[in-house]
Structures are given as structure tokens and as C-alpha cells.
Design a protein around this motif. Structure first.
Motif, mmCIF file in Angstrom:
data_model
loop_
_atom_site.group_PDB
_atom_site.id
_atom_site.type_symbol
_atom_site.label_atom_id
_atom_site.label_comp_id
_atom_site.label_asym_id
_atom_site.label_seq_id
_atom_site.Cartn_x
_atom_site.Cartn_y
_atom_site.Cartn_z
ATOM 1 N N ALA A 136 37.238 -19.806 -37.169
ATOM 2 C CA ALA A 136 38.324 -19.626 -38.141
ATOM 3 C C ALA A 136 37.878 -18.853 -39.381
ATOM 4 N N SER A 137 36.579 -18.602 -39.493
ATOM 5 C CA SER A 137 36.044 -18.014 -40.725
ATOM 6 C C SER A 137 36.110 -16.496 -40.716
ATOM 7 N N PHE A 138 36.427 -15.952 -41.888
ATOM 8 C CA PHE A 138 36.369 -14.504 -42.089
ATOM 9 C C PHE A 138 34.919 -14.056 -42.010
ATOM 10 N N ILE A 139 34.035 -14.843 -42.660
ATOM 11 C CA ILE A 139 32.591 -14.624 -42.536
ATOM 12 C C ILE A 139 31.963 -15.966 -42.176
ATOM 13 N N PRO A 140 31.603 -16.167 -40.925
ATOM 14 C CA PRO A 140 30.940 -17.420 -40.545
ATOM 15 C C PRO A 140 29.452 -17.379 -40.883
ATOM 16 N N VAL A 141 28.964 -18.445 -41.470
ATOM 17 C CA VAL A 141 27.531 -18.586 -41.752
ATOM 18 C C VAL A 141 27.000 -19.683 -40.843
ATOM 19 N N VAL A 142 26.099 -19.324 -39.967
ATOM 20 C CA VAL A 142 25.519 -20.290 -39.038
ATOM 21 C C VAL A 142 24.080 -20.557 -39.466
ATOM 22 N N LEU A 143 23.831 -21.771 -39.930
ATOM 23 C CA LEU A 143 22.492 -22.134 -40.374
ATOM 24 C C LEU A 143 21.566 -22.292 -39.181
ATOM 25 N N PRO A 144 20.264 -22.077 -39.373
ATOM 26 C CA PRO A 144 19.311 -22.219 -38.266
ATOM 27 C C PRO A 144 19.361 -23.622 -37.655
ATOM 28 N N ALA A 145 19.031 -23.705 -36.384
ATOM 29 C CA ALA A 145 19.057 -24.981 -35.666
ATOM 30 C C ALA A 145 17.757 -25.747 -35.856
ATOM 31 N N THR A 146 17.194 -25.668 -37.022
ATOM 32 C CA THR A 146 15.970 -26.405 -37.323
ATOM 33 C C THR A 146 16.241 -27.903 -37.229
ATOM 34 N N PRO A 147 15.394 -28.656 -36.564
ATOM 35 C CA PRO A 147 15.633 -30.097 -36.408
ATOM 36 C C PRO A 147 15.740 -30.810 -37.761
ATOM 37 N N GLU A 148 16.553 -31.855 -37.783
ATOM 38 C CA GLU A 148 16.623 -32.681 -38.982
ATOM 39 C C GLU A 148 15.263 -33.338 -39.209
ATOM 40 N N ALA A 149 15.007 -33.695 -40.455
ATOM 41 C CA ALA A 149 13.697 -34.260 -40.805
ATOM 42 C C ALA A 149 13.641 -35.764 -40.561
ATOM 43 N N CYS A 150 14.452 -36.245 -39.625
ATOM 44 C CA CYS A 150 14.431 -37.656 -39.258
ATOM 45 C C CYS A 150 14.854 -37.773 -37.801
ATOM 46 N N ASP A 151 14.518 -38.892 -37.183
ATOM 47 C CA ASP A 151 14.784 -39.027 -35.754
ATOM 48 C C ASP A 151 16.139 -39.638 -35.431
ATOM 49 N N ILE A 152 16.969 -39.924 -36.454
ATOM 50 C CA ILE A 152 18.312 -40.447 -36.195
ATOM 51 C C ILE A 152 19.383 -39.406 -36.526
ATOM 52 N N MET A 153 18.946 -38.174 -36.788
ATOM 53 C CA MET A 153 19.831 -37.029 -36.989
ATOM 54 C C MET A 153 20.685 -37.109 -38.255
ATOM 55 N N ALA A 154 20.272 -37.901 -39.233
ATOM 56 C CA ALA A 154 20.983 -37.915 -40.513
ATOM 57 C C ALA A 154 20.797 -36.558 -41.186
ATOM 58 N N PRO A 155 21.819 -36.033 -41.857
ATOM 59 C CA PRO A 155 21.695 -34.727 -42.519
ATOM 60 C C PRO A 155 20.578 -34.726 -43.561
ATOM 61 N N THR A 156 19.524 -34.066 -43.263
ATOM 62 C CA THR A 156 18.371 -33.938 -44.168
ATOM 63 C C THR A 156 18.019 -32.466 -44.307
ATOM 64 N N THR A 157 17.395 -31.928 -43.277
ATOM 65 C CA THR A 157 17.061 -30.500 -43.291
ATOM 66 C C THR A 157 18.313 -29.643 -43.412
ATOM 67 N N SER A 158 19.357 -30.000 -42.678
ATOM 68 C CA SER A 158 20.590 -29.214 -42.721
ATOM 69 C C SER A 158 21.222 -29.266 -44.099
ATOM 70 N N ALA A 159 21.138 -30.434 -44.759
ATOM 71 C CA ALA A 159 21.704 -30.568 -46.103
ATOM 72 C C ALA A 159 20.959 -29.700 -47.101
ATOM 73 N N VAL A 160 19.635 -29.661 -46.968
ATOM 74 C CA VAL A 160 18.831 -28.832 -47.869
ATOM 75 C C VAL A 160 19.162 -27.355 -47.666
ATOM 76 N N MET A 161 19.342 -26.943 -46.418
ATOM 77 C CA MET A 161 19.678 -25.546 -46.148
ATOM 78 C C MET A 161 21.040 -25.190 -46.721
ATOM 79 N N MET A 162 22.013 -26.078 -46.567
ATOM 80 C CA MET A 162 23.347 -25.834 -47.137
ATOM 81 C C MET A 162 23.274 -25.675 -48.648
ATOM 82 N N MET A 163 22.530 -26.580 -49.287
ATOM 83 C CA MET A 163 22.393 -26.533 -50.738
ATOM 84 C C MET A 163 21.740 -25.221 -51.175
#
Length: 326
Positions: A141-168
Motif C-alpha cells: 500500500a506504500s508509495f515508498i515501502p521501506v523494508v528493514l533488514p531481516a536481522t534476528p531479534e536480540a532475544c529468543d522470544i521474538m520481542a521487538p528489540t533489534t527491529s525496534a532499534v532499526m525503526m528508531m
């Protein structure tokens, strides 16, 4: 649990911390390699709008969206955060055709974003979608889609950690690139930060200095006794000495007077006791810079001059400390 067990537990915690931070650093490094022309296109689009940047997200992405909106707004790009759950209950009216919308979703499938996406599509409002899924609803749906790298989260329960830092980080990069393009300065930034330590650090001398009739000044032909009277009436512990052209040629402090107590002040010209060619600063200098000079030179007062070396103010160290300059 004995002391040895406790020490091992603490060491384990420290290792976990290092692993988390390393994982998030890896995410930032991966993000760095993904910066391309799309980023410039985003800056072009936002720079060209006549409205605001609308930022939204749900959950952890929502917290990050709030921060991105706040950073944009404080650095010269009008922006607001809209809660996606409230959007479908009237807050869609905050979005206009002059705006651009940044939506954040780790999965790209956050259902709460659907009303905003539908509304933007209906009125041809451009969407910049930041997610981790190239084929997601948000990316499509995006005019310009931004796809962040698929780097694994920094925890084993997949809570937003690495992805949150990248978004910020991506949001911060947008904000900084925009204010650089706008020529946004420290002075502009201070307008939005009048309080707290940031406001104090960005104060300029013209905001704090004593001026007009408060400036203790005397002509070079006057006596040291007249200088004492002027110094006493202004209560700043100093007096500036002017030459024939009205330019500052010297300064007398109470310390100068104490060092010349053996003189007859009623018969001694101010030029005999003054400090010639004193340290001065321009009114546009930062107050923090003045405090640094005072500490370095062990002085408590500085005269403020214009481009012609005419005194336009005076600042005392107490003025800086009262304003919270540190």
C-alpha cells in the motif's frame, strides 16, 4: 544459593546484555548497508509537502512512532502522532491531502492500521511504510515501502528489540536529513526547547545580558573615584572604559581597585587602573561559551560588544548560573 552461584548468575546477566547489544548493533550495521536512493526519495517527498508528517503505529511500533513524530516536530518538520485505534473513531480527520503518512509495523500486517491505509488510498495521500516484510499489506500500500533488514531479534522470544532499534534509527535519519536540508540551526532548535538543560545550553548572550542603562560605562577622562560610583550604582562589580569614539578600551573590576588601594582615586585617571584590551564577546555567542571562557580565565564578568567594538551589554557569571547554564 551460595555466593559462587550468585556471581555466576550475575556473569550470565552480563553476557546476555552483551549479546543483546551486539545483536542490535548488527541490525544497525545491516540497516546501514540498505540505505539507498529510496531514502533520498523519502526526503524529497516530505520536503515538498505543504502539510505535516503523520506518524502512526501500534504497540512497540506506536511508541517508536511517537518518538519519530516528536523528533521531526522539534527539528523543523511539522509532525504529529495519531493512534491507529483512535483513527477509525474520528482522528482520521487530522489527516489532510497536504500531509504525508509514515506507518510503522514490524509485520506489515497490523490490522489497526487498516483504517488509515484505506483513508489515504481514498484521498491519494502518500504512505511511507516501514516494516520487515516486502510482500506485506503495508508495503504493497506504500508509495515508498521501506523494508528493514531481516536481522534476528536480540532475544529468543521474538520481542521487538533489534527491529525496534532499526525503526528508531531510520526515523532519526529522516529527521536529521530533513533539518540539514532546511538549514535548521541551533537557534531554530532552541525556539522549540526554551526549557530545561537544552534551552539553557542554547541561550545566547543577547538573551541574558544587561543592556542599555544597566551597562556600567565611564569615559576615559574620568577618575577612578567616578568609576567606583558607577560600579556601585550598577552592582555588577565592574565598569567599562570608553575612548573618544565610544569604543571599549578597558575594564575596571573591584579587583583592579583593590590592587591600587595605594592611589588617590579622586586624582587618578581610570586609565591608570583599568585592564586594557579586555576579553569581550559578541552578543550572538552562546551563553555556555561565555561560561567556559570565564572558568578558563578566572573572571566573573564579560562585556558584550557589537561588530564595531561598541559595548551593547555585560554578562556576569551569576546571570549564567541563574539561567541554568552549565
Amino acid at each position: 544459593m551460595n555466593i559462587q552461584d550468585i556471581n555466576q548468575f550475575k556473569l550470565s546477566d552480563e553476557n546476555i546484555a552483551r549479546q543483546v547489544i551486539k545483536g542490535e548493533i548488527q541490525g544497525l550495521q545491516d540497516l546501514l548497508s540498505e540505505i539507498n536512493q529510496d531514502f533520498t526519495n523519502i526526503i524529497d517527498e516530505i520536503y515538498a509537502i505543504t502539510g505535516r508528517v503523520i506518524v502512526s503505529g501500534m504497540g512497540k511500533s506506536g511508541h517508536i512512532a511517537r518518538k519519530i513524530a516528536a523528533t521531526l516536530a522539534s527539528t523543523g518538520t511539522p509532525a504529529i502522532y495519531i493512534h491507529p485505534a483512535e483513527a477509525g473513531h474520528g482522528d482520521l480527520g487530522m489527516i489532510t491531502v497536504n500531509d504525508i503518512v509514515i506507518l510503522l509495523s514490524n509485520s506489515g500486517e497490523t490490522p489497526e492500521l487498516a483504517p488509515i491505509i484505506d483513508y489515504c488510498k481514498r484521498f491519494s495521500i502518500k504512505i511511507i511504510g516501514i516494516s520487515r516484510k516486502k510482500s506485506s499489506t503495508l508495503s504493497n500500500a506504500s508509495f515508498i515501502p521501506v523494508v528493514l533488514p531481516a536481522t534476528p531479534e536480540a532475544c529468543d522470544i521474538m520481542a521487538p528489540t533489534t527491529s525496534a532499534v532499526m525503526m528508531m534509527a531510520y526515523g532519526d535519519a529522516i529527521a536529521v536529513a530533513l533539518y540539514k536540508r532546511r538549514g535548521f540551526t541551533n537557534s531554530d532548535y532552541r525556539v522549540f526547547h526554551p526549557g530545561g538543560n537544552i534551552g539553557a545550553k542554547l541561550l545566547r548572550l543577547k538573551d541574558l545580558m544587561h543592556k542599555d542603562k544597566e551597562i556600567p560605562l565611564i569615559n576615559y577622562n574620568e577618575t577612578a573615584f567616578e568609576a567606583i560610583l558607577t560600579m556601585t550604582s550598577r552592582r555588577l562589580g565592574c565598569v567599562g572604559v570608553l575612548n573618544e569614539a565610544g569604543l571599549l578600551m578597558g575594564v575596571i573590576t573591584d579587583g583592579d581597585l583593590r590592587r591600587h588601594m595605594d592611589l588617590n582615586f579622586k586624582q587618578t585617571k581610570v586609565t591608570k587602573v583599568m585592564t586594557a584590551d579586555p576579553i569581550t564577546l559578541h552578543e550572538d555567542k552562546l551563553a555556555s561559551e561565555a561560561l567556559g571562557i570565564m572558568n578558563l580565565k578566572s573572571i566573573t564578568v564579560i562585556f558584550i560588544v557589537n561588530d564595531e567594538n561598541k559595548p551593547v551589554g555585560v554578562i556576569h557569571i551569576h546571570d549564567l548560573l541563574r539561567a541554568g547554564v552549565v
